[in-house]
Motif scaffolding. Structure first.
Motif, mmCIF file in Angstrom:
data_model
loop_
_atom_site.group_PDB
_atom_site.id
_atom_site.type_symbol
_atom_site.label_atom_id
_atom_site.label_comp_id
_atom_site.label_asym_id
_atom_site.label_seq_id
_atom_site.Cartn_x
_atom_site.Cartn_y
_atom_site.Cartn_z
ATOM 1 N N ARG A 34 0.837 -1.193 0.000
ATOM 2 C CA ARG A 34 0.000 0.000 0.000
ATOM 3 C C ARG A 34 0.880 1.254 0.000
ATOM 4 N N LEU A 35 0.300 2.325 -0.460
ATOM 5 C CA LEU A 35 0.964 3.621 -0.377
ATOM 6 C C LEU A 35 0.894 4.112 1.068
ATOM 7 N N ARG A 36 2.006 4.586 1.580
ATOM 8 C CA ARG A 36 2.042 5.099 2.960
ATOM 9 C C ARG A 36 2.601 6.515 2.970
ATOM 10 N N PRO A 37 2.042 7.430 3.816
ATOM 11 C CA PRO A 37 0.940 7.211 4.767
ATOM 12 C C PRO A 37 -0.413 7.039 4.078
ATOM 13 N N PRO A 38 -1.427 6.531 4.820
ATOM 14 C CA PRO A 38 -1.407 6.240 6.260
ATOM 15 C C PRO A 38 -0.672 4.941 6.577
ATOM 16 N N PHE A 39 -0.056 4.895 7.741
ATOM 17 C CA PHE A 39 0.641 3.715 8.200
ATOM 18 C C PHE A 39 -0.325 2.785 8.918
ATOM 19 N N PRO A 40 0.043 1.508 9.045
ATOM 20 C CA PRO A 40 -0.871 0.551 9.685
ATOM 21 C C PRO A 40 -1.333 0.963 11.078
ATOM 22 N N ALA A 41 -0.498 1.675 11.839
ATOM 23 C CA ALA A 41 -0.906 2.093 13.183
ATOM 24 C C ALA A 41 -2.115 3.022 13.148
ATOM 25 N N VAL A 42 -2.334 3.672 12.006
ATOM 26 C CA VAL A 42 -3.483 4.568 11.848
ATOM 27 C C VAL A 42 -4.594 3.884 11.059
ATOM 28 N N ALA A 43 -4.245 3.289 9.926
ATOM 29 C CA ALA A 43 -5.226 2.626 9.067
ATOM 30 C C ALA A 43 -4.603 1.344 8.514
#
Length: 441
Positions: free
Chosen positions: A197-206
């Motif tokens: 996936r493109l980051r951000p968002p990072f897993p901690a957020v989404a």
């Protein structure tokens, strides 16, 4: 000769017990004691303890585990609050890496207990273990351990009378190297094609289902119960100041006794080889990988560099998964790197252009070099394409493909040059592969 650093069997301390995978054997070796300790602490205190211990992720990048947990938003009751998820990356697929699979096969309850503690710390109601679908025995062993944990009351509703509920799901992946990348793993877990996936968002957020998610490696989570049991000072008594603790080193290749060696971070390959009986009889070290095929190659002059994150960075490599592949002088470095390049070309998900196109053309150039059709320009082209991929791909697969190429050309350019215009000089069957004109078939 100085005394080698002592080994530190912690995760592997009862691997040789009779049926170490059963719940009863695990309970006989302090199993689930750390969970009882954790459930008596506020979740934030568990996170703070892991953060204070300095435990770093054992999956490759070495990001501090407690810090990653602390990124999860802690308000789970306010308006718009989303559920939290814990995802354990058990998709071990880095060439040369073999530490998570034996750990899950031998002591699955260590991972289960660590998962419960981690889920409690981040306030997750559901946790997932994402395992490679090809390793069916490991899949069954984990499922059996999870069933035992449910039956004993360590999973499910109101665990240990604490009011904490957790469901743990063992999920079989479809066997894609790219799903070792955390966001591709999340896409696969959601039922889609595994692509970063493109980051951000990072897993901690989404992360999973667009909710706050922690993704940790198997060894990272399995190290949590010993940290809680032994304490911060005990954990920091091993390893180095910036890389504390114990870890599993996978030693394979041309060594007398390959296998898993659990030692403090910062031990050297020379010391590990002393435990493994050295290089196979009659041969000498030529090159080695500190963390699997995606890390830059090192040579005999790096035998005494500490095997920790800072030590490897100081010589231009990475600790990675601590997969120490050892090659002696009989190995053709061009052929070894070619096999890895073919692997990365096959496993590229195709989402980004540098990796999709670059790995394909790198494999074509190596085919020319191995069959006597390579030119001097091909060597510069290898570096040019690698530079185009390195740091410019969507995920770290591109970096992994470029690193062994660039490092091998740095250390063994003369060997690459010896391949120009001739079939691989290391190949004992070269004459059988050549055409009458002397050009590789």
């Amino acid at each position: 000769m100085p005394t080698p650093t002592p080994l530190t069997p912690v995760l592997s301390r009862f691997w040789d017990a009779e049926q170490p995978w059963t719940l009863q054997t695990y309970l006989d070796h302090d199993g689930y004691r750390a969970l009882r300790t954790a459930l008596q602490m506020p979740p934030d205190d568990v996170t703070a303890l892991i953060k204070e211990s300095g435990l770093r992720g054992r999956g490759g990048a070495g990001f501090p585990t407690g810090t990653k947990w602390s990124f999860i938003p802690q308000d789970t009751t306010g308006a718009g609050a989303k559920p939290h998820y814990l995802v354990i990356n058990a998709d071990e697929s880095e060439p040369g890496t073999c530490k998570d699979i034996p750990l899950m096969m031998t002591t699955p309850h260590l991972l289960v207990e660590g998962a419960i503690i981690a889920a409690y710390a981040i306030r997750a109601r559901h946790a997932f273990i994402y395992v490679r679908g090809e390793v069916v025995p490991v899949l069954r062993r984990l499922q059996a351990a999870v069933a035992e944990a449910y039956e004993a009351g360590y999973l499910g509703i109101d665990i240990g009378g604490s009011g904490f509920d957790l469901d743990l799901i063992v999920h079989a992946g479809a066997g894609a190297y790219i799903c070792g990348e955390e966001t591709a793993l999340l896409d696969s877990l959601e039922g889609r094609r595994g692509q970063p996936r493109l980051r951000p968002p990072f897993p901690a957020v989404a992360g999973l289902y667009a909710c706050p998610t922690v993704v940790n490696n198997v060894e990272s989570i399995a190290s949590v119960p010993p940290v809680l049991l032994g304490g911060v000072d005990w954990f920091k008594s091993m390893g180095t100041e910036k890389s504390p603790g114990f870890t599993l080193y996978s030693l394979s290749g041309h060594v007398t006794n390959p296998g898993q060696y659990e030692a403090p971070l910062g031990i050297t390959l020379r010391e590990l080889l002393s435990y493994a009986g050295g290089i196979r009889a009659g041969h000498e070290l030529k090159f080695w990988t500190p963390g699997g095929s995606s890390t830059p190659l090192l040579t005999a002059e790096h035998l005494d560099v500490p095997l920790d994150y800072e030590g490897m960075a100081s010589v231009g490599s990475m600790l990675g998964t601590k997969a120490l592949q050892v090659f002696d002088e009989t190995t053709c470095v061009v052929r070894a790197v070619r096999r890895w390049t073919q692997f990365y070309a096959h496993e590229s998900c195709g989402k980004c252009t540098p990796c999709r196109e670059g790995t394909y053309w790198l494999a074509q150039i190596y085919e020319r070099l191995e069959t006597g059709r390579g030119t001097a320009e091909d060597l510069d082209k290898l570096l040019d394409i690698s530079d185009t991929i390195l740091g410019k791909s969507f995920c770290a697969l591109g970096d992994g493909a470029a690193s062994p190429i660039m490092s091998s050309l740095n250390w063994f350019r003369d060997e690459y040059e010896s391949h120009l215009g001739v079939v691989c000089p290391f190949d004992p069957y070269a004459s059988m592969l050549a055409t009458p004109e002397g050009v590789g078939a």
